[in-house]
Design a protein around this motif. Structure first.
Motif, PDB file in Angstrom:
ATOM      1  N   ALA A  77      41.384  44.386  49.639  1.00 27.08           N
ATOM      2  CA  ALA A  77      41.358  43.266  48.697  1.00 27.08           C
ATOM      3  C   ALA A  77      40.786  43.696  47.349  1.00 27.08           C
ATOM      4  N   ASP A  78      39.751  44.547  47.379  1.00 29.12           N
ATOM      5  CA  ASP A  78      39.149  45.030  46.126  1.00 29.12           C
ATOM      6  C   ASP A  78      40.109  45.949  45.376  1.00 29.12           C
ATOM      7  N   CYS A  80      43.387  45.892  45.424  1.00 28.49           N
ATOM      8  CA  CYS A  80      44.437  45.071  44.828  1.00 28.49           C
ATOM      9  C   CYS A  80      43.922  44.300  43.622  1.00 28.49           C
ATOM     10  N   ARG A  81      42.732  43.717  43.767  1.00 24.61           N
ATOM     11  CA  ARG A  81      42.155  42.927  42.674  1.00 24.61           C
ATOM     12  C   ARG A  81      41.915  43.792  41.444  1.00 24.61           C
ATOM     13  N   ARG A  85      43.687  43.597  37.805  1.00 24.19           N
ATOM     14  CA  ARG A  85      42.833  43.398  36.631  1.00 24.19           C
ATOM     15  C   ARG A  85      43.192  44.377  35.510  1.00 24.19           C
ATOM     16  N   HIS A 107      49.149  38.746  46.789  1.00 24.44           N
ATOM     17  CA  HIS A 107      48.110  37.705  46.797  1.00 24.44           C
ATOM     18  C   HIS A 107      47.238  37.836  45.551  1.00 24.44           C
ATOM     19  N   ALA A 108      46.885  39.070  45.207  1.00 18.56           N
ATOM     20  CA  ALA A 108      46.079  39.295  44.006  1.00 18.56           C
ATOM     21  C   ALA A 108      46.899  39.054  42.744  1.00 18.56           C
ATOM     22  N   ASP A 111      47.325  35.310  41.964  1.00 16.82           N
ATOM     23  CA  ASP A 111      46.133  34.495  41.789  1.00 16.82           C
ATOM     24  C   ASP A 111      46.230  33.725  40.470  1.00 16.82           C
ATOM     25  N   ALA A 114      43.289  34.898  37.959  1.00 14.48           N
ATOM     26  CA  ALA A 114      43.081  36.294  37.585  1.00 14.48           C
ATOM     27  C   ALA A 114      44.308  37.179  37.805  1.00 14.48           C
ATOM     28  N   GLY A 115      45.460  36.568  38.084  1.00 18.42           N
ATOM     29  CA  GLY A 115      46.637  37.362  38.406  1.00 18.42           C
ATOM     30  C   GLY A 115      47.628  37.484  37.261  1.00 18.42           C
TER      31      GLY A 115
END
Length: 304
Positions: A77-78, A80-81, A85, A107-108, A111, A114-115
């Motif tokens: 998850a990190d 991808c986020r 970013r 999913h990221a 968002d 933030a996506g």
């Protein structure tokens, strides 16, 4: 007009180096593709993931880590986020899936806060070479990656996404075939009714700078001979640039059949977001991934 994937790669290189953010680039095909993109002058890469493991994998592939930037993260998850970013902040131009799951990356990317989401539907366009030598052109399949069972309104948006991509390829008036199993609208095949309605929408002027025909079976969309033999008249019969499939499942199966039965090394990209997104299958070769990188980089800055 760009007629082949080698030409696409050459044009992307002429456009200057872009930057790709890659979510977990530990797979060998991904690493070889991004290394080739760098050597070809198409893109530099920021590798987001476990830095120590990624560096080790580069060395395993006889590739130097020195030409890459790294962002260290371990949890999927990190990873991808952070990759999203980089693109959202414009530190990178293109988002690319490495070894993370597609669902995790999207999913990221989707968002709302933030996506890379826009007001448009996101859709995948898969390009493959079609036609005899000397007459070859690129044909697109959509949507084999994002919307499982698109509504009529979603199909209209998917159509517009693909048309905009083909405009960027230099096709002034892309011909779009709305595919179905039959050419006569019938409630038995809802896609046939959607095809007829999308053609009527085009006739009313709701789609600009393209030609739309439907419903059409795939043979009629690509073969002038088939169109003549069946006696079916269509504004795109036998000459389609874009094949809009009724469902994600149908488009995905068709794309993979072409990729592995022909076989060919395709290119595909997700459009409709604020930046191009690459979601290669885990089984795709380094060459196919490289084609996707070239396509994504060629689209940077376009309103797709």
């Amino acid at each position: 007009m760009i007629r082949s994937l080698p030409e696409l790669k050459a044009r992307a290189a002429e456009g200057g180096m872009r930057t790709i953010a890659i979510a977990d680039a530990t797979g060998e095909p991904t690493l070889r593709a991004v290394a080739e993109a760098h050597r070809s002058g198409i893109a530099r890469s920021v590798l987001v993931g476990d830095e120590a493991r990624t560096r080790a994998r580069l060395l395993d592939c006889d590739l130097s880590p020195d030409r890459f930037e790294f962002v260290n993260a371990r949890a999927e998850a990190d990873i991808c986020r952070l990759a999203v970013r980089l693109v959202r902040s414009e530190a990178a131009d293109v988002l690319m899936k490495g070894s993370v799951k597609t669902a995790a990356l999207m999913h990221a990317a989707l968002d709302r806060a933030a996506g890379l989401r826009t007001r448009r539907v996101l859709s995948d366009v898969f390009l493959f070479p079609f036609g005899p030598a000397g007459e070859q052109r690129l044909v697109g399949i959509t949507d084999g990656g994002m919307t499982p069972e698109p509504t009529l309104d979603q199909k209209a948006q998917i159509l517009v996404n693909a048309v905009r991509l083909f405009h960027r390829l230099g096709v002034a008036l892309p011909r779009v075939a709305i595919l179905s199993a039959v050419e006569t609208p019938t409630p038995t095949f809802p896609a046939s009714e959607d095809g007829a309605e999308l053609q009527r929408m085009w006739e009313r002027g709701e789609f600009e700078d393209c030609v739309v025909g439907g419903p059409l079976a795939m043979d009629l969309a690509l073969s002038e001979v088939a169109s003549a033999l069946k006696g079916v008249e269509s504004p795109v019969g036998g000459a389609a640039d874009i094949l809009l499939f009724p469902t994600l499942e149908a488009a995905n199966i068709a794309a993979k059949a072409i990729e592995y039965v022909v076989p060919i090394e395709p290119a595909h990209v997700v459009v409709g977001g604020s930046a191009p997104i690459l979601i290669p299958s885990r089984s795709e070769s380094a060459e196919a991934r490289m084609n996707g990188i070239a396509l994504g980089c060629w689209l940077v800055g376009e309103d797709l």
